[in-house]
Design a protein around this motif. Structure first.
Motif, PDB file in Angstrom:
ATOM      1  N   GLY A   1      -2.629   9.045   3.713  1.00 27.11           N
ATOM      2  CA  GLY A   1      -2.981  10.302   3.033  1.00 27.11           C
ATOM      3  C   GLY A   1      -4.454  10.513   2.759  1.00 27.11           C
ATOM      4  N   ALA A   2      -5.341   9.865   3.506  1.00 30.92           N
ATOM      5  CA  ALA A   2      -6.779  10.103   3.314  1.00 30.92           C
ATOM      6  C   ALA A   2      -7.389  10.626   4.616  1.00 30.92           C
ATOM      7  CB  ALA A   2      -7.488   8.824   2.882  1.00 30.92           C
ATOM      8  N   GLU A   3      -8.430  11.456   4.466  1.00 33.11           N
ATOM      9  CA  GLU A   3      -9.023  12.102   5.639  1.00 33.11           C
ATOM     10  C   GLU A   3     -10.413  11.551   5.948  1.00 33.11           C
ATOM     11  OE1 GLU A   3      -9.582  16.732   7.008  1.00 33.11           O
ATOM     12  OE2 GLU A   3     -10.487  16.141   5.101  1.00 33.11           O
ATOM     13  N   GLY A   4     -10.549  10.925   7.104  1.00 31.45           N
ATOM     14  CA  GLY A   4     -11.870  10.530   7.604  1.00 31.45           C
ATOM     15  C   GLY A   4     -12.145  11.335   8.857  1.00 31.45           C
ATOM     16  N   ARG A   5     -13.203  10.980   9.575  1.00 33.20           N
ATOM     17  CA  ARG A   5     -13.512  11.727  10.811  1.00 33.20           C
ATOM     18  C   ARG A   5     -14.364  10.850  11.711  1.00 33.20           C
ATOM     19  NH1 ARG A   5     -15.874  17.699  10.128  1.00 33.20           N
ATOM     20  NH2 ARG A   5     -17.844  16.672   9.820  1.00 33.20           N
ATOM     21  N   PRO A   6     -14.216  10.980  13.015  1.00 35.01           N
ATOM     22  CA  PRO A   6     -15.145  10.249  13.893  1.00 35.01           C
ATOM     23  C   PRO A   6     -16.570  10.773  13.688  1.00 35.01           C
ATOM     24  CG  PRO A   6     -13.287  11.142  15.143  1.00 35.01           C
ATOM     25  CD  PRO A   6     -13.218  11.754  13.779  1.00 35.01           C
ATOM     26  N   ILE A   7     -17.552   9.973  14.040  1.00 35.77           N
ATOM     27  CA  ILE A   7     -18.940  10.437  14.086  1.00 35.77           C
ATOM     28  C   ILE A   7     -19.010  11.563  15.133  1.00 35.77           C
ATOM     29  CG2 ILE A   7     -21.300   9.672  14.766  1.00 35.77           C
ATOM     30  CD1 ILE A   7     -20.247   8.389  12.123  1.00 35.77           C
ATOM     31  N   TRP A   8     -19.950  12.503  14.946  1.00 37.22           N
ATOM     32  CA  TRP A   8     -20.109  13.554  15.965  1.00 37.22           C
ATOM     33  C   TRP A   8     -20.263  12.901  17.342  1.00 37.22           C
ATOM     34  CZ3 TRP A   8     -18.683  17.738  13.802  1.00 37.22           C
ATOM     35  CH2 TRP A   8     -19.209  18.218  12.610  1.00 37.22           C
ATOM     36  N   LYS A   9     -19.452  13.344  18.278  1.00 33.50           N
ATOM     37  CA  LYS A   9     -19.606  12.822  19.648  1.00 33.50           C
ATOM     38  C   LYS A   9     -20.942  13.329  20.197  1.00 33.50           C
ATOM     39  CE  LYS A   9     -17.429  12.739  24.170  1.00 33.50           C
ATOM     40  NZ  LYS A   9     -16.196  12.779  24.928  1.00 33.50           N
TER      41      LYS A   9
ATOM     42  N   ILE B   1       0.863  -1.205   0.000  1.00 32.82           N
ATOM     43  CA  ILE B   1       0.000   0.000   0.000  1.00 32.82           C
ATOM     44  C   ILE B   1       0.892   1.244   0.000  1.00 32.82           C
ATOM     45  CG2 ILE B   1      -1.719   1.343   1.309  1.00 32.82           C
ATOM     46  CD1 ILE B   1      -3.093  -1.095   0.535  1.00 32.82           C
ATOM     47  N   GLU B   2       0.614   2.126  -0.935  1.00 31.44           N
ATOM     48  CA  GLU B   2       1.407   3.366  -0.991  1.00 31.44           C
ATOM     49  C   GLU B   2       0.547   4.558  -0.607  1.00 31.44           C
ATOM     50  OE1 GLU B   2       3.057   3.584  -4.883  1.00 31.44           O
ATOM     51  OE2 GLU B   2       4.250   1.757  -4.540  1.00 31.44           O
ATOM     52  N   ARG B   3       1.218   5.652  -0.309  1.00 37.54           N
ATOM     53  CA  ARG B   3       0.492   6.888   0.008  1.00 37.54           C
ATOM     54  C   ARG B   3      -0.408   7.265  -1.166  1.00 37.54           C
ATOM     55  NH1 ARG B   3       0.675  10.637   3.891  1.00 37.54           N
ATOM     56  NH2 ARG B   3      -0.200  12.620   3.212  1.00 37.54           N
ATOM     57  N   ILE B   4      -1.658   7.634  -0.860  1.00 45.57           N
ATOM     58  CA  ILE B   4      -2.610   7.992  -1.917  1.00 45.57           C
ATOM     59  C   ILE B   4      -2.158   9.310  -2.554  1.00 45.57           C
ATOM     60  CG2 ILE B   4      -5.027   8.599  -2.409  1.00 45.57           C
ATOM     61  CD1 ILE B   4      -5.837   6.838  -0.006  1.00 45.57           C
ATOM     62  N   PRO B   5      -1.994   9.318  -3.898  1.00 48.24           N
ATOM     63  CA  PRO B   5      -1.531  10.573  -4.523  1.00 48.24           C
ATOM     64  C   PRO B   5      -2.607  11.654  -4.470  1.00 48.24           C
ATOM     65  CG  PRO B   5      -1.948   8.866  -6.180  1.00 48.24           C
ATOM     66  CD  PRO B   5      -2.253   8.248  -4.855  1.00 48.24           C
ATOM     67  N   GLY B   6      -2.180  12.903  -4.402  1.00 45.01           N
ATOM     68  CA  GLY B   6      -3.108  14.043  -4.387  1.00 45.01           C
ATOM     69  C   GLY B   6      -3.791  14.153  -3.038  1.00 45.01           C
ATOM     70  N   LYS B   7      -4.877  14.942  -3.021  1.00 47.61           N
ATOM     71  CA  LYS B   7      -5.619  15.127  -1.766  1.00 47.61           C
ATOM     72  C   LYS B   7      -6.811  14.196  -1.753  1.00 47.61           C
ATOM     73  CE  LYS B   7      -4.618  19.991  -1.008  1.00 47.61           C
ATOM     74  NZ  LYS B   7      -5.150  21.314  -1.303  1.00 47.61           N
ATOM     75  N   CYS B   8      -7.044  13.570  -0.629  1.00 47.31           N
ATOM     76  CA  CYS B   8      -8.195  12.672  -0.515  1.00 47.31           C
ATOM     77  C   CYS B   8      -8.920  13.080   0.779  1.00 47.31           C
ATOM     78  CB  CYS B   8      -7.691  11.232  -0.461  1.00 47.31           C
ATOM     79  SG  CYS B   8      -9.001  10.037  -0.533  1.00 47.31           S
ATOM     80  N   LEU B   9      -9.833  14.028   0.613  1.00 43.10           N
ATOM     81  CA  LEU B   9     -10.384  14.731   1.785  1.00 43.10           C
ATOM     82  C   LEU B   9     -11.779  14.235   2.171  1.00 43.10           C
ATOM     83  CD1 LEU B   9      -9.252  18.322   0.760  1.00 43.10           C
ATOM     84  CD2 LEU B   9      -8.173  16.822   2.442  1.00 43.10           C
ATOM     85  N   LEU B  10     -12.163  14.623   3.367  1.00 38.21           N
ATOM     86  CA  LEU B  10     -13.508  14.293   3.859  1.00 38.21           C
ATOM     87  C   LEU B  10     -14.564  14.990   2.995  1.00 38.21           C
ATOM     88  CD1 LEU B  10     -14.928  13.002   6.483  1.00 38.21           C
ATOM     89  CD2 LEU B  10     -15.207  15.384   7.147  1.00 38.21           C
ATOM     90  N   ALA B  11     -14.468  16.285   2.867  1.00 38.78           N
ATOM     91  CA  ALA B  11     -15.394  17.083   2.053  1.00 38.78           C
ATOM     92  C   ALA B  11     -14.787  18.473   1.928  1.00 38.78           C
ATOM     93  CB  ALA B  11     -16.763  17.182   2.721  1.00 38.78           C
TER      94      ALA B  11
END
Ligand SMILES: Cc1ncc(COP(=O)(O)O)c(C=O)c1O
Length: 437
Positions: free
Chosen positions: A359-367, A13-23
């Motif tokens: 290199g990807a952005e996720g997020r926890p569910i709203w606490k 697995i390599e770093r994902i190229p470019g930006k891989c954002l939540l939104a």
């Protein structure tokens, strides 16, 4: 920090190229035209052609008579809350909020901006538990709350991640108890709900309705929000409050507290340029959701669910929920967390850390709000009644009674950016599969 690159599960697995954002904002070029027009004409202020144009466009799209453009969704929610408070309890003194001494039933799993305005207006938020079908407020718990506190007259409802809640049930319950609904559609512009066999846009379903154009929303102005209503009086009042509450006098005359909450013509220009692309954004988000759903069919996870008969979400964020028996050890403190791996299992902690490492952005569910330090002493109501102090040292607890905390513990938001390529998404999917090895 855990080193995923030396974990054999992630070999190759390599770093994902470019930006891989939540939104993130997806611009199309038209935005520049309207911003340039504002600058060239000198209307770099809270007046100018873009503001009424975008108000009209949004009101038409959502199907309400009036839209009032404001500086943020939070501003819209504040003025909606104040308006509701004044309608129910009358005008407050300048040093007191309109909800002083009153309880308000509120969504629990949401961004705190949904419900902080209750505190701005000196009210007491009572948090209502969540249901598993849409991850929104549970109508059964709401009914329970009215049994316990029959005097409550206001409900603040958010549609989580662009998925409409069970509006027909909420409306019925609110009507039975003579309560008003503030609809927080900040995340759900373009999502629809079938009410009495008619499709209605979120943002037109409450007594007071709010949307957001924050930078991560499906349509953005970089910031901004709107108050939506069918009442001319309410629209005029919000417009007045948002521009410092001036009375009709040759000087600055004030009979009520004012705010500087109006949207700027520059922000309105960006939104105006974005609006024609709403459906395109929704289609892209839906395709992302469907790809995840298909790709995760072999994993012990579910996607964030919705009522396929009664709702059409805008798919703002794709999320997943790990099956209970596939949860690896994972504990959260107030500000930090610990997770460890077990074969065939994973956790939101591990998945979010792995995505971040590549290199990807996720997020926890709203606490959930009832777990937030600031609201920890507020009342929390579940289907079973009072959700606080349920355990007993001498009696074994049975079953989950706090759905919001369960979704927070087992769920996470996935990269859901409109500009994410299929290749980037496939890499995200592969990383998540490796987490479960
Ligand atoms: C559910 C919810 N309510 C309210 C807001 C506040 O909107 P804004 O950031 O425009 O103030 C947001 C997002 O930011 C949100 O997600």
């Amino acid at each position: 920090m855990y080193d995923f690159t030396s974990d054999p599960r992630f070999n190759g697995i390599e770093r994902i190229p470019g930006k891989c954002l939540l939104a993130s904002p997806t611009m199309h070029g038209d935005e520049k035209k309207y911003v340039d027009e504002a600058i060239d004409s000198g209307w770099v202020t809270t007046a100018g052609a873009n503001i009424p144009a975008v108000e009209e466009e949004v009101a038409k799209l959502v199907g309400v008579k009036y839209a009032v453009a404001l500086s943020a969704g939070t501003a819209a929610l504040h003025l909606a809350t104040k308006l509701a408070g004044e309608k129910i309890y009358g005008q407050a003194r300048p040093n007191e909020g309109t909800l002083a001494g009153h309880k308000v039933f509120c969504s629990d799993v949401t961004f705190d901006a949904s419900i902080n305005p209750v505190a701005y207006e000196d009210g007491e938020a009572v948090f209502i538990d969540t249901e598993y079908d849409t991850w929104n407020m549970d109508p059964v718990a709401l009914e329970k709350a009215f049994e316990l506190y029959p005097d409550v007259k206001l409900i603040v409802l958010a549609h989580l991640y662009g998925t409409p809640g069970k509006m027909d049930e909420f409306k019925k319950i609110a009507d039975e108890h003579g309560a008003l609904i503030i609809e927080d559609a900040a995340e759900s512009l373009g999502a629809k709900y079938k009410l009495n066999d008619q499709w209605v846009e979120t943002g037109a379903l409450g007594n007071y309705n709010c949307i957001s154009f924050n930078g991560n929303k499906i349509i953005t102005g970089s910031s901004g929000g709107m108050f939506l209503t069918d009442s001319l009086d309410d629209a005029n009042k919000v417009r007045k409050w948002s521009t410092q509450s001036r009375e009709d006098a040759p000087w600055y005359q004030h009979e009520e507290i004012g705010y500087n909450y109006r949207m700027s013509n520059i922000i309105a220009g960006i939104i105006r340029g974005q609006m024609p692309y709403l459906q395109e954004h929704i289609d892209a988000k839906k395709a992302i959701y469907e790809r995840y759903k298909k790709a995760f069919a072999d994993l012990p996870v579910q996607m964030n669910p919705y009522d396929t008969d009664k709702s059409e979400p805008n798919f703002w964020l794709s999320c997943l929920l790990i099956d209970e028996d596939a949860m690896a050890p994972f504990v959260r403190g107030e500000k930090d967390q610990l997770w460890s791996h077990e074969s065939g299992k994973s956790s939101p902690g591990e998945i979010l850390a792995a995505l971040n490492a590549f290199g990807a952005e996720g997020r926890p569910i709203w606490k959930p709000m009832h777990c937030q330090p600031i609201y920890r002493s507020n009342i929390f109501i579940t289907r079973n009644g009072n959700g606080r102090a349920r355990s007993n040292a001498y009696i074994k607890e049975n079953g989950i009674t706090d759905v919001g905390s369960d979704i927070f513990r087992r769920g996470l938001c996935l990269p859901s950016d409109n500009k994410m390529t299929v290749d980037q998404q496939e890499r995200v999917i592969e990383i998540i599969h490796r987490c479960f090895q």
